[in-house]
Each structure stands twice: as C-alpha cells, then as structure tokens.
Design a protein around this motif. Structure first.
Motif, PDB file in Angstrom:
ATOM      1  N   LEU A   1       1.362 -77.846 -80.563  1.00 36.08           N
ATOM      2  CA  LEU A   1       0.258 -78.090 -79.078  1.00 36.08           C
ATOM      3  C   LEU A   1      -1.333 -77.362 -80.332  1.00 36.08           C
ATOM      4  O   LEU A   1      -1.308 -76.605 -81.313  1.00 36.08           O
ATOM      5  N   ASN A   2      -2.066 -78.329 -80.265  1.00 37.92           N
ATOM      6  CA  ASN A   2      -3.664 -77.964 -81.486  1.00 37.92           C
ATOM      7  C   ASN A   2      -4.840 -77.859 -79.610  1.00 37.92           C
ATOM      8  O   ASN A   2      -4.589 -79.128 -78.296  1.00 37.92           O
ATOM      9  N   LEU A   3      -5.474 -76.993 -79.946  1.00 39.48           N
ATOM     10  CA  LEU A   3      -6.325 -76.572 -78.844  1.00 39.48           C
ATOM     11  C   LEU A   3      -7.645 -77.385 -79.025  1.00 39.48           C
ATOM     12  O   LEU A   3      -7.981 -76.727 -80.736  1.00 39.48           O
ATOM     13  N   THR A   4      -8.832 -78.494 -79.018  1.00 41.36           N
ATOM     14  CA  THR A   4     -10.259 -78.450 -79.186  1.00 41.36           C
ATOM     15  C   THR A   4     -11.044 -77.823 -78.570  1.00 41.36           C
ATOM     16  O   THR A   4     -11.248 -78.509 -77.360  1.00 41.36           O
ATOM     17  N   PHE A   5     -11.758 -77.299 -79.103  1.00 40.20           N
ATOM     18  CA  PHE A   5     -12.957 -76.946 -78.195  1.00 40.20           C
ATOM     19  C   PHE A   5     -14.416 -77.641 -78.568  1.00 40.20           C
ATOM     20  O   PHE A   5     -14.545 -77.716 -79.827  1.00 40.20           O
ATOM     21  N   ARG A   6     -14.612 -78.342 -78.084  1.00 41.63           N
ATOM     22  CA  ARG A   6     -16.417 -79.126 -78.001  1.00 41.63           C
ATOM     23  C   ARG A   6     -17.392 -78.451 -76.760  1.00 41.63           C
ATOM     24  O   ARG A   6     -16.665 -78.438 -75.932  1.00 41.63           O
TER      25      ARG A   6
ATOM     26  N   ALA B   1     -16.133 -70.062 -84.321  1.00 43.25           N
ATOM     27  CA  ALA B   1     -18.035 -70.975 -84.647  1.00 43.25           C
ATOM     28  C   ALA B   1     -18.635 -70.371 -85.681  1.00 43.25           C
ATOM     29  O   ALA B   1     -19.166 -70.390 -86.616  1.00 43.25           O
ATOM     30  N   ALA B   2     -19.219 -68.889 -84.759  1.00 43.96           N
ATOM     31  CA  ALA B   2     -19.964 -68.376 -85.484  1.00 43.96           C
ATOM     32  C   ALA B   2     -19.240 -68.048 -86.949  1.00 43.96           C
ATOM     33  O   ALA B   2     -20.467 -67.361 -88.045  1.00 43.96           O
ATOM     34  N   ARG B   3     -18.031 -67.505 -86.853  1.00 41.10           N
ATOM     35  CA  ARG B   3     -17.926 -67.490 -88.188  1.00 41.10           C
ATOM     36  C   ARG B   3     -18.076 -68.391 -89.805  1.00 41.10           C
ATOM     37  O   ARG B   3     -18.072 -68.445 -90.577  1.00 41.10           O
ATOM     38  N   ALA B   4     -17.844 -69.760 -89.408  1.00 39.79           N
ATOM     39  CA  ALA B   4     -17.922 -71.151 -90.108  1.00 39.79           C
ATOM     40  C   ALA B   4     -19.473 -71.411 -89.983  1.00 39.79           C
ATOM     41  O   ALA B   4     -19.765 -72.399 -90.670  1.00 39.79           O
ATOM     42  N   GLY B   5     -20.695 -70.605 -89.518  1.00 34.43           N
ATOM     43  CA  GLY B   5     -21.817 -71.021 -89.504  1.00 34.43           C
ATOM     44  C   GLY B   5     -23.014 -71.709 -88.061  1.00 34.43           C
ATOM     45  O   GLY B   5     -23.935 -71.752 -88.814  1.00 34.43           O
ATOM     46  N   PHE B   6     -21.443 -71.389 -87.065  1.00 33.19           N
ATOM     47  CA  PHE B   6     -22.688 -72.421 -86.180  1.00 33.19           C
ATOM     48  C   PHE B   6     -22.250 -71.440 -84.463  1.00 33.19           C
ATOM     49  O   PHE B   6     -22.115 -70.890 -83.825  1.00 33.19           O
ATOM     50  N   PRO B   7     -23.543 -69.772 -84.643  1.00 26.53           N
ATOM     51  CA  PRO B   7     -23.351 -69.047 -84.382  1.00 26.53           C
ATOM     52  C   PRO B   7     -24.273 -69.481 -82.890  1.00 26.53           C
ATOM     53  O   PRO B   7     -24.264 -70.358 -83.108  1.00 26.53           O
ATOM     54  N   GLY B   8     -23.894 -69.684 -81.487  1.00 26.82           N
ATOM     55  CA  GLY B   8     -24.244 -69.841 -79.834  1.00 26.82           C
ATOM     56  C   GLY B   8     -23.251 -71.010 -79.303  1.00 26.82           C
ATOM     57  O   GLY B   8     -23.724 -71.561 -78.747  1.00 26.82           O
ATOM     58  N   PHE B   9     -22.217 -71.180 -80.167  1.00 28.70           N
ATOM     59  CA  PHE B   9     -21.803 -72.029 -79.746  1.00 28.70           C
ATOM     60  C   PHE B   9     -20.914 -71.732 -78.527  1.00 28.70           C
ATOM     61  O   PHE B   9     -20.622 -70.882 -78.636  1.00 28.70           O
ATOM     62  N   ALA B  10     -20.996 -72.917 -77.225  1.00 27.06           N
ATOM     63  CA  ALA B  10     -20.651 -71.989 -75.977  1.00 27.06           C
ATOM     64  C   ALA B  10     -19.348 -73.520 -75.358  1.00 27.06           C
ATOM     65  O   ALA B  10     -20.337 -74.658 -74.981  1.00 27.06           O
ATOM     66  N   PRO B  11     -18.190 -73.376 -75.725  1.00 29.04           N
ATOM     67  CA  PRO B  11     -18.160 -74.701 -75.309  1.00 29.04           C
ATOM     68  C   PRO B  11     -17.906 -74.837 -73.863  1.00 29.04           C
ATOM     69  O   PRO B  11     -17.607 -74.522 -73.449  1.00 29.04           O
TER      70      PRO B  11
ATOM     71  N   LEU C   1      -9.696 -79.547 -75.380  1.00 36.90           N
ATOM     72  CA  LEU C   1      -8.519 -80.789 -74.957  1.00 36.90           C
ATOM     73  C   LEU C   1      -7.631 -80.454 -75.763  1.00 36.90           C
ATOM     74  O   LEU C   1      -7.720 -79.310 -76.979  1.00 36.90           O
ATOM     75  N   VAL C   2      -6.987 -80.550 -74.738  1.00 32.43           N
ATOM     76  CA  VAL C   2      -4.814 -79.945 -75.333  1.00 32.43           C
ATOM     77  C   VAL C   2      -4.283 -80.509 -76.099  1.00 32.43           C
ATOM     78  O   VAL C   2      -4.207 -82.036 -74.913  1.00 32.43           O
ATOM     79  N   ASN C   3      -4.099 -80.839 -76.603  1.00 35.03           N
ATOM     80  CA  ASN C   3      -2.866 -81.984 -77.544  1.00 35.03           C
ATOM     81  C   ASN C   3      -1.664 -81.910 -77.958  1.00 35.03           C
ATOM     82  O   ASN C   3      -1.429 -80.533 -78.531  1.00 35.03           O
ATOM     83  N   LEU C   4      -0.792 -82.357 -77.343  1.00 35.87           N
ATOM     84  CA  LEU C   4       0.970 -81.757 -77.031  1.00 35.87           C
ATOM     85  C   LEU C   4       1.410 -83.294 -78.033  1.00 35.87           C
ATOM     86  O   LEU C   4       0.907 -84.424 -77.736  1.00 35.87           O
TER      87      LEU C   4
ATOM     88  N   VAL D   1     -14.087 -77.291 -82.780  1.00 37.66           N
ATOM     89  CA  VAL D   1     -12.860 -76.098 -83.323  1.00 37.66           C
ATOM     90  C   VAL D   1     -11.686 -76.273 -82.502  1.00 37.66           C
ATOM     91  O   VAL D   1     -11.498 -76.575 -81.633  1.00 37.66           O
ATOM     92  N   SER D   2     -10.954 -76.588 -83.934  1.00 45.28           N
ATOM     93  CA  SER D   2      -9.363 -76.554 -83.565  1.00 45.28           C
ATOM     94  C   SER D   2      -8.539 -76.073 -84.272  1.00 45.28           C
ATOM     95  O   SER D   2      -9.013 -75.072 -84.831  1.00 45.28           O
ATOM     96  N   ALA D   3      -7.893 -75.552 -83.047  1.00 44.34           N
ATOM     97  CA  ALA D   3      -6.679 -74.452 -83.566  1.00 44.34           C
ATOM     98  C   ALA D   3      -5.249 -75.570 -83.051  1.00 44.34           C
ATOM     99  O   ALA D   3      -5.309 -76.182 -82.079  1.00 44.34           O
TER     100      ALA D   3
END
Ligand code: MD5
Ligand code: FE
Length: 203
Positions: free
Chosen positions: A195-200, A94-104, A108-111, A134-136
């Motif tokens: 496997l997709n991890l989405t941080f929210r 998130a910080a690298r994309a311009g969102f410092p301070g993001f605290a998930p 959500l884990v998607n298979l 943030v999606s991994a």
C-alpha cells in the motif's frame, strides 16, 4: 535518519513502522467509503494498480485524461476527509525534509499486488510543483525507480520497505519515476499487498 537519495528527495526510513496499527484503523473505514478500484487510462487500458483517494481532491484517470476532482465518481459523493493522523504524518515528514507549511489536500492510495508495477512517469497534474509529494510505503517491499527530467535519463533503484517515508521536493518533484513489478511475498501487516499513500497539494 534523513537520507538524501537524489537532489530534493529525502528518505525517512521506518518512521511509520510504530504507527502501522493506527494506520490500519484509519485506512479501513476510508477504503470502505471510497473503495480501491482499477481506473481506466486515456489510452483505453486498465491500471494494474488499484487506487482510491481521501481529502478535498482525488486523482482520477479515465477516457478523458488525468485530473483531480472533488467527488468520487463511484459514489458521486465527496472523497472521505483526510484523517488527522495522515495529515499530521504528511506535514511532519515534509517539515523534516525542509518543506514547512505543507498542507496536503489529496492523498492518493495505491494498492500493488505481486506482479503489479507502475511504469516510468512524471506527476504533473498538481497546480503548484513547488510543494513536495510525500510518499508512505506499507506492506511488501518495492523496487522504486528514480530517474531524471527526461524519460531516457538513467534511473537509480531503491528498495522501499514497510514504514518508509520518502519526500520528493525541489528538483526531484518533476523527475520520472516508477515501481518495478512487485515480487511475491507475504507481509504480516498487509498480506500479499503493498500500500502506498502519496500526499499532495493538488489544488
Ligand atoms: C508509489 N506512486 O510508490 C509511487 C510513490 C504515483 C506514484 O508514483 O504517482 O502515485 S510517489 C513517487 C514520486 C512522486 C513525485 C516525484 C517522484 C516520485 N520522483 O521525482 O521520483 O506508488
Ligand atoms: Fe508518480
């Protein structure tokens, strides 16, 4: 590389590849405590994607609708805590994309398996859409669809590969998006899975 793919959407390709072994080690006990399951949809169907959660909140779907809840309905216990490695990955992306301070407070884990996709939808169950998602992506590649603010807007497709991170903030946070049904394949880390991890920040 930090590639903007649409206003507010930033792709960080391959960033997680060197961490795949460490990620497997934190995901294994997490998915043992809160197993992947196929949730019911409000319309009476069953989600093709299998899901689980970690963190203070977890995303749920059932006959009553979509929401975040602090407990896993399968166990009646809180979701497993967000592992420090996952928290650090989400904050750094998130910080690298311009969102410092993001605290998930939710991941959500998607298979996905071959033939399984996710229809076009918006993510709108989180309290404050000013925070990004943030999606991994891990395992088999997926054709990801990114549309606009209306369901009928044109969509662009990008292939998400093992190790890719994608940050959706700003205008992209509210865009329709989906995943094409996975093609058959084998991945050395994930076998026949994506496997997709989405941080929210949900609460
Ligand atoms: C996936 N998961 O690949 C995707 C990655 C979900 C979901 O869609 O809801 O679990 S998250 C993609 C995302 C989130 C927020 C906004 C946008 C995409 N977007 O504007 O494209 O399993
Ligand atoms: Fe989504």
């Amino acid at each position: 590389a930090c590639t903007p793919v649409a206003p507010g959407a930033v792709l960080l390709p391959g960033l997680l590849t060197p961490l795949a072994g460490a990620l497997a080690a934190v995901l294994r006990p997490l998915l043992w405590q809160a197993p992947l399951r196929h949730l019911r949809t409000p319309g009476g169907g069953r989600m093709a994607v299998a899901t689980s959660n970690a963190g203070a909140l977890g995303w749920l779907s059932d006959a009553r609708g979509y929401r975040y809840a602090s407990q896993d309905p399968l166990s009646g216990r809180p979701w497993p805590p967000l592992p420090a490695l996952l928290d650090a990955i989400a904050r750094a992306a998130a910080a690298r994309a311009g969102f410092p301070g993001f605290a998930p407070d939710a991941v959500l884990v998607n298979l996905y398996r071959p033939g399984v996709g996710l229809g076009l939808h918006q993510d709108r169950d989180e309290r404050d859409a000013a925070w990004p998602i943030v999606s991994a992506s891990l395992g088999l590649p997926a054709r990801f669809r990114l549309g606009g603010l209306r369901r009928d807007a044109p969509t662009q497709e990008l292939v998400l590969q093992h190790g890719d991170l994608l940050v959706f903030g700003g205008p992209a946070r509210r865009c329709f998006h989906g995943v094409r049904p996975l093609a058959a394949g084998h991945h050395p880390w994930a076998g026949e899975h994506r496997l997709n991890l989405t941080f929210r920040r949900a609460g």
